[in-house]
Design a protein around this motif. Sequence first.
Motif, mmCIF file in Angstrom:
data_model
loop_
_atom_site.group_PDB
_atom_site.id
_atom_site.type_symbol
_atom_site.label_atom_id
_atom_site.label_comp_id
_atom_site.label_asym_id
_atom_site.label_seq_id
_atom_site.Cartn_x
_atom_site.Cartn_y
_atom_site.Cartn_z
ATOM 1 N N ASN A 90 0.743 -1.177 0.105
ATOM 2 C CA ASN A 90 -0.059 0.002 -0.035
ATOM 3 C C ASN A 90 0.804 1.371 0.157
ATOM 4 O OD1 ASN A 90 -3.128 -0.721 0.529
ATOM 5 N ND2 ASN A 90 -1.887 -2.243 1.856
ATOM 6 N N THR B 270 1.106 5.567 -1.525
ATOM 7 C CA THR B 270 0.409 6.753 -1.834
ATOM 8 C C THR B 270 1.085 7.313 -3.090
ATOM 9 O OG1 THR B 270 -0.620 7.175 0.242
ATOM 10 C CG2 THR B 270 -0.646 9.088 -1.212
ATOM 11 N N THR C 138 -5.003 0.230 -9.180
ATOM 12 C CA THR C 138 -4.498 -1.173 -8.754
ATOM 13 C C THR C 138 -3.381 -1.516 -9.575
ATOM 14 O OG1 THR C 138 -6.552 -1.554 -7.663
ATOM 15 C CG2 THR C 138 -5.275 -3.539 -8.251
ATOM 16 N N ILE D 45 -1.086 -1.402 -4.275
ATOM 17 C CA ILE D 45 -2.397 -0.636 -4.426
ATOM 18 C C ILE D 45 -1.798 1.062 -4.288
ATOM 19 C CG2 ILE D 45 -4.280 0.230 -3.288
ATOM 20 C CD1 ILE D 45 -4.473 -2.771 -4.527
ATOM 21 N N ARG E 37 -2.789 5.014 -3.665
ATOM 22 C CA ARG E 37 -4.005 5.673 -3.340
ATOM 23 C C ARG E 37 -3.833 7.099 -3.763
ATOM 24 N NH1 ARG E 37 -4.403 1.405 0.182
ATOM 25 N NH2 ARG E 37 -6.420 0.465 0.084
ATOM 26 N N ARG F 27 -10.557 -4.368 -6.039
ATOM 27 C CA ARG F 27 -9.574 -4.320 -7.017
ATOM 28 C C ARG F 27 -8.951 -5.912 -7.330
ATOM 29 N NH1 ARG F 27 -7.034 0.619 -6.020
ATOM 30 N NH2 ARG F 27 -7.748 1.898 -4.223
#
Length: 567
Positions: free
Chosen positions: A61, A63, A125, A144, A146, A224
């Motif tokens: 994960n 950003t 994704t 992922i 974001r 996703r």
Amino acid sequence: MVATHGLLAISLAVLAGAFFSAASGAIVEYTFQVQNLTVNKLCNTRVITAVNGTLPGPIINVTEGDTLVVHVINNSPYNLTIHWHGIFQLLSGWADGPSYITQCPIPPNGGIYTYRFNVTKQQGTLWWHAHVSLLRATVYGGLIIRPKSGSYPFLKPYAEVPIILGEYWNADVVAVENEALASGFVPNNSDAYTINGRPGNLYPCSVNDMYNLTVTPGKTYLLRIINAALNNQLFFKIAGHNFTVVAADASYVTPYKTDVIVLAPGQTADALFTANQYPGAYYMATHPYISAQNVGFDNTTATGLVLYQGASSSSPVMPSLPAFNDTPTANKFYTSLTSLVVAPNWVPVAPKVDQEMFTTAGLGFTPCPTCQIPIQGLQGLRFSASMNNRSFQLPTTALLQAHYYNIPGVYTTDFPNQPPFAFNYTDPSISLSPLAITLKSTSVKKLKFNSTVQVIFQNTALVGVESHPMHLHGFNFHVLAQGFGNYNATTACNKFNYYNPQIRNTIAVPVGGWAVIRFTANNPGIWFLHCHLDVHLPWGLAMAFEVDNGGTPDSTLPPPPADLPKC
């Protein structure tokens, strides 16, 4: 700010270097311990290669704008690399990961390499996977990204759920590949499909090996979905529910409503679904879309369970999946997506083409005196692959290292812009034609920095007709048009979508058909273009682009990291 995951300590000097490489985001750090894992599936105990003791491996994960640092410790018995599928790797090609293209493999039994790159101008994704042998069967996971703003160009979902579709062999996958390479024939089919690593209760000994998703009535979820299978495009449905697809390959699309999703290996889709049916139990299910005719395949179905909160899990409803050979349904999905022009990071189509290539993609044969293909008349040959009558041969020195250090003799720069001559590409009668004999070579296509490249993929009927998912490393591309039969420039141009074509990193070229993609070569280095069916990659359905430096500090590939594995 440093977000830390994993066990490996890092020196202050490395931390400082990583910190200053991040423009404005965090440093997000993971450690991948790659080693043997004993699993019990399909009534058998099997040792597989896995990351951090899980199948699939960890979900990364980040950003947008973050710097991702992943320390890979290879305690497996095999050579290994990790590819960050769909990441641009702007000026960080050393971290892209395809073996013998951008790096040599991380050696087994304790080899270490740290992948470090910035996640730039991307949201959505993607995923990561091994890029050596068939290890991708068990070494994979989600990635992922974001948005920095925290908001999406659609209503915020109640929850986000990764759905990773995979393929499982009740065998040692490295041995499966080695046997195929020795015989010159196709590898054995998989024994099951999986949803988040679990085959579901339609398989033997798997009643308790099924993925379960509990949902709250009335809430909307963002799925996703990733196709991590090695060799199969996959249909995916949830009984009684519809989807709204909002992104594909980490690029936002105009919301598209459908009851079925189709993904080629390597592709991803972000899809909203609302728990708006009678509270109960509903199967999610996946099985293959098979475009080739008269071939054996794993004709099984993997299942998961969508269970409404408080409802009974007994007697779940089963979706009606498309037929295995339902090309019209697959084609409808693939051709109906368009990009969302108001979305973050949307890029318009470049109006002027600097380099055009017409590239045939299909199968073929190469001589192999020791091979024993069990098909009459093919003794002394092995299955191969062909792009413009070239079958890609992996070098023993990584192409990017040879490019950077000007090492001669590793590759040539004569990959052709078209096949040696034109023929009726999709005529089934040419299946076993002498045209199918291919030339092994390690050849690349040179591109000027910032040039616009248009590639016309033409599927061929040589050996057999099949849809080929073509994946381009280092870039996204616009899909201007696609269709069936032989490409005709006059009629195809009328179909070109210059306004809002879908943006992808992997395209399933239609079976017996063609597709036109366009991208801007704004990233210096060596970038792999290959079929994402692992059965075809060792056969050479691949080539590479050599993009020259732009001549400025912001467009010149930096030197390799000190810990880059050596060949």
